[in-house]
Scaffold this active site. Sequence first.
Site, short mmCIF file in Angstrom:
data_model
loop_
_atom_site.label_atom_id
_atom_site.label_comp_id
_atom_site.label_asym_id
_atom_site.label_seq_id
_atom_site.Cartn_x
_atom_site.Cartn_y
_atom_site.Cartn_z
CG ASP A 1 -2.21 0.95 1.11
OD1 ASP A 1 -2.36 1.47 -0.08
OD2 ASP A 1 -2.89 0.93 1.93
CG ASN B 1 -7.82 -2.24 -5.21
OD1 ASN B 1 -7.06 -2.83 -5.05
ND2 ASN B 1 -8.07 -0.99 -4.41
#
Length: 245
Positions: free
Chosen positions: A18, A66
């Site tokens: 991330d 996502n």
Amino acid sequence: MHRIIKEKLPRHIAVIMDGNGRWAKKNMLKRGMGHERGAESVRTVVKTCRELGIQYLTLYAFSVENWQRPKSEVRALISLLETYLKSELVEMKETGIRLFTIGDTEKLPKTVRDLLFRAMEETSGNSGMVLNLALSYGGRDEIISAVQGILRDAKLSNIDEKTITKDVFSQYLYTADMPDPDLLIRTSGEYRLSNFLLWQMAYTELYFTDVLWPDFSKDELIEAIVDYQRRERRFGLVSDQLSKD
Ligand code: IPE
Ligand code: IPE
Ligand code: MG
């Protein structure tokens, strides 16, 4: 030389990669550049894990959530995946890496799916390290699909509900036959699981670092493993019950 104890290596490392977007912003670049630099960190981490002798490495590359990002970003991520699969296949073959994937890969464009399955097929005989890419992955979806699988089988044969043990249930997950992760690493200072390996991480050691994924280096990885090796994994027992070796 690093301080890793060879005999105490995590068998399975999972990573929530991330912070690509924030890295790009910090460096006044477009988000896509962050993802590209992130792909470099993937290469470093894969190589290092292979060298260290890690058996399973699961990378969270794209979550089911996502898909809801702006279309241009989704496109950029998919195209990066395509590039990665094309460029790394030779290396995977040379270094004995076996590629595997978990997630709802049906959602991926056919070209990428074909590349992915070809790479999996061509590396299926390798026994060096399993590189497991979580693509279009969601932990809750995985659990639902396991339940659906059990119900399907129950219709075909008379399954006694008592036969559904934890081990049997695990076999219906995408990760069937894989050991649970020993160590989870999440970069970018976020302290959450974001729907990753919910069932499998019941007893995983969690390691969080503020480092943004594109800055995550070999040294950072070693630091995470050393930290893991300092911990006592008790699995609900008391310290004295654990064999000291
Ligand atoms: C991780 O970086 C890559 C994916 C989730 C695919 P992000 O894109 O989430 O980066 P941040 O969180 O916006 O910084
Ligand atoms: C988790 O990162 C998913 C991947 C790394 C692929 P996100 O950036 O999507 O997670 P949230 O939205 O901050 O929880
Ligand atoms: Mg993020």
